[in-house]
Design a protein around this motif. Structure first.
Motif, short mmCIF file in Angstrom:
data_model
loop_
_atom_site.label_atom_id
_atom_site.label_comp_id
_atom_site.label_asym_id
_atom_site.label_seq_id
_atom_site.Cartn_x
_atom_site.Cartn_y
_atom_site.Cartn_z
N ILE A 113 -17.35 -10.98 -4.51
CA ILE A 113 -16.59 -9.87 -5.10
C ILE A 113 -17.46 -9.09 -6.10
CG2 ILE A 113 -14.60 -9.23 -6.49
CD1 ILE A 113 -13.07 -11.51 -5.22
N PRO A 114 -18.02 -9.74 -7.13
CA PRO A 114 -18.92 -8.96 -8.01
C PRO A 114 -20.17 -8.47 -7.28
CG PRO A 114 -18.98 -11.30 -8.58
CD PRO A 114 -17.83 -11.11 -7.63
N GLY A 115 -20.60 -9.21 -6.24
CA GLY A 115 -21.74 -8.76 -5.45
C GLY A 115 -21.44 -7.44 -4.74
N GLY A 116 -20.24 -7.35 -4.17
CA GLY A 116 -19.83 -6.12 -3.51
C GLY A 116 -19.70 -4.97 -4.48
N LEU A 117 -19.09 -5.24 -5.64
CA LEU A 117 -18.93 -4.20 -6.66
C LEU A 117 -20.28 -3.74 -7.19
CD1 LEU A 117 -15.90 -5.69 -8.64
CD2 LEU A 117 -15.86 -3.79 -7.01
N LEU A 137 -17.64 -1.52 -1.69
CA LEU A 137 -16.44 -1.54 -2.52
C LEU A 137 -15.23 -2.03 -1.72
CD1 LEU A 137 -14.97 -0.85 -5.16
CD2 LEU A 137 -14.74 1.50 -4.30
N ALA A 138 -15.10 -1.55 -0.48
CA ALA A 138 -13.98 -1.97 0.37
C ALA A 138 -14.03 -3.46 0.64
CB ALA A 138 -14.00 -1.19 1.69
N PHE A 139 -15.23 -3.98 0.85
CA PHE A 139 -15.38 -5.42 1.11
C PHE A 139 -14.96 -6.23 -0.10
CE2 PHE A 139 -18.19 -9.24 1.16
CZ PHE A 139 -17.60 -9.87 2.26
N ALA A 140 -15.39 -5.81 -1.29
CA ALA A 140 -15.01 -6.52 -2.51
C ALA A 140 -13.50 -6.48 -2.72
CB ALA A 140 -15.73 -5.91 -3.72
N LEU A 141 -12.89 -5.33 -2.48
CA LEU A 141 -11.44 -5.21 -2.66
C LEU A 141 -10.69 -6.03 -1.62
CD1 LEU A 141 -11.14 -1.38 -3.44
CD2 LEU A 141 -10.96 -3.30 -5.04
N ALA A 142 -11.19 -6.05 -0.38
CA ALA A 142 -10.53 -6.85 0.66
C ALA A 142 -10.55 -8.33 0.30
CB ALA A 142 -11.22 -6.63 2.01
N LEU A 143 -11.68 -8.81 -0.24
CA LEU A 143 -11.74 -10.21 -0.68
C LEU A 143 -10.80 -10.46 -1.85
CD1 LEU A 143 -15.53 -11.17 -0.53
CD2 LEU A 143 -13.68 -12.12 0.83
N SER A 210 -14.27 -5.52 6.55
CA SER A 210 -13.31 -5.29 5.47
C SER A 210 -11.95 -4.94 6.04
CB SER A 210 -13.81 -4.15 4.57
OG SER A 210 -15.09 -4.43 4.07
N HIS A 211 -11.92 -4.08 7.05
CA HIS A 211 -10.68 -3.67 7.68
C HIS A 211 -9.95 -4.86 8.31
CE1 HIS A 211 -8.69 -1.25 11.16
NE2 HIS A 211 -7.84 -1.41 10.17
N ILE A 212 -10.67 -5.62 9.09
CA ILE A 212 -10.06 -6.76 9.79
C ILE A 212 -9.68 -7.86 8.80
CG2 ILE A 212 -10.48 -8.60 11.46
CD1 ILE A 212 -9.91 -5.72 12.58
N SER A 213 -10.50 -8.07 7.78
CA SER A 213 -10.21 -9.11 6.80
C SER A 213 -8.90 -8.84 6.10
CB SER A 213 -11.35 -9.20 5.78
OG SER A 213 -11.05 -10.13 4.76
N ILE A 214 -8.67 -7.60 5.68
CA ILE A 214 -7.44 -7.32 4.93
C ILE A 214 -6.22 -7.36 5.84
CG2 ILE A 214 -7.39 -4.78 5.11
CD1 ILE A 214 -6.79 -4.84 2.03
N ILE A 215 -6.38 -6.96 7.10
CA ILE A 215 -5.26 -7.07 8.05
C ILE A 215 -4.93 -8.54 8.29
CG2 ILE A 215 -4.62 -6.77 10.48
CD1 ILE A 215 -5.95 -4.06 10.40
N LEU A 216 -5.94 -9.36 8.47
CA LEU A 216 -5.71 -10.79 8.69
C LEU A 216 -5.10 -11.43 7.45
CD1 LEU A 216 -5.96 -13.08 10.68
CD2 LEU A 216 -8.32 -13.43 9.93
N THR A 217 -5.47 -10.95 6.26
CA THR A 217 -4.87 -11.44 5.02
C THR A 217 -3.37 -11.15 5.00
OG1 THR A 217 -6.89 -11.22 3.71
CG2 THR A 217 -4.80 -11.16 2.52
N PHE A 218 -3.00 -9.90 5.28
CA PHE A 218 -1.57 -9.54 5.31
C PHE A 218 -0.83 -10.32 6.39
CE2 PHE A 218 -2.85 -5.20 3.49
CZ PHE A 218 -2.51 -5.58 2.20
N TYR A 219 -1.46 -10.46 7.53
CA TYR A 219 -0.83 -11.18 8.65
C TYR A 219 -0.59 -12.64 8.28
CZ TYR A 219 -0.61 -13.43 13.26
OH TYR A 219 -0.25 -14.18 14.35
N THR A 220 -1.59 -13.29 7.70
CA THR A 220 -1.46 -14.69 7.30
C THR A 220 -0.42 -14.85 6.20
OG1 THR A 220 -3.80 -15.04 7.87
CG2 THR A 220 -2.74 -16.71 6.50
N TYR A 221 -0.43 -13.92 5.26
CA TYR A 221 0.55 -13.95 4.16
C TYR A 221 1.98 -13.85 4.70
CZ TYR A 221 3.27 -12.41 0.14
OH TYR A 221 4.24 -12.28 -0.82
N LEU A 222 2.21 -12.95 5.65
CA LEU A 222 3.55 -12.79 6.22
C LEU A 222 3.98 -14.04 6.97
CD1 LEU A 222 3.32 -9.10 7.49
CD2 LEU A 222 4.67 -9.95 5.56
N LYS A 223 3.04 -14.70 7.64
CA LYS A 223 3.38 -15.92 8.36
C LYS A 223 3.75 -17.03 7.39
CE LYS A 223 1.10 -17.34 11.90
NZ LYS A 223 -0.04 -17.82 12.74
#
Length: 229
Positions: A113-117, A137-143, A210-223
């Protein structure tokens, strides 16, 4: 051919959708989580795409139908749903056929995260590589979103995720390779590193991750949320 990008989207979706009714994976049972996760995860990237068109890249009208929403071809908007659907389907296939174990990588992943920022700051201020900075930045935010929503259940702690990343890289090579080789998408030489894998800008791999990571995060969270209710 003006319908080529549309046909590409149909081909991406056709296999995963038709196999969504397979008994072992039965991906259709997760649709109530799939579609909200794709919508929430794709929205910020579509906004990014909307404002980036004409600055970071343009779309070749030879391969689109000419139906636009603002500057974006309809096919580009579909891309942000057909590809994530295929990725989430593949993730569930992996979960059905392979075992996973928890990896003790929390501190290492958290440092990204700080690496991405930091990377975003360096590329923006020292090199004026604004597209490169944005993907960092998107990668850091997705993480960050992943850790906030999932905590110890983060997919980044699962050994299965790293097997899956190999398939994801192949997907990027095929999808983005097609888009940049035709070219359906034409990149400007400004605002980025100009490093490529074949015809694919190197930044596209981190954009896609970053795109796929955040989608998978939301998907896993909903499950997980549904399983607790």
């Amino acid at each position: 051919m003006g319908s080529e990008y549309l046909l590409f989207n149909i081909l991406v979706l056709a296999g995963p959708f038709s196999l969504s009714f397979d008994r072992k994976v039965c991906f259709r049972q997760y649709w109530s989580k799939v579609f909200p996760a794709m919508a929430a995860g794709s929205f910020p990237f579509l906004v990014w795409d909307y404002f980036a068109e004409g600055h970071f890249w343009t779309f070749n009208p030879l391969y689109t139908l000419g139906i636009n929403i603002g500057p974006l071809p309809l096919e580009e908007i579909l891309f942000f749903f057909t590809v994530p659907y295929a990725v989430l389907f593949t993730w569930e296939v992996f979960r059905a056929y392979f075992t996973s174990r928890h990896l003790p990588v929390k501190r290492l992943i958290f440092l990204l995260i700080p690496g991405g920022l930091g990377g975003a700051l360096i590329f923006a201020t020292l090199f004026q590589w604004y597209y490169t900075a944005l993907v960092f930045l998107a990668f850091a935010l997705a993480l960050g979103v992943d850790f906030i929503l999932l905590g110890e259940k983060s997919v980044w702690y699962q050994s299965l995720w790293y097997r899956f990343l190999l398939i994801f890289i192949v997907m990027v090579l095929i999808a983005n390779g097609y888009l940049t080789a035709r070219p359906v998408v034409e990149y400007t030489s400004l605002y980025r590193s100009n490093l490529h894998v074949w015809t694919i800008p190197l930044e596209d791999f981190l954009f896609g991750l970053s795109h796929i990571s955040i989608i998978l995060t939301f998907y896993t969270y909903l499950k997980f949320r549904r399983s607790r209710d």
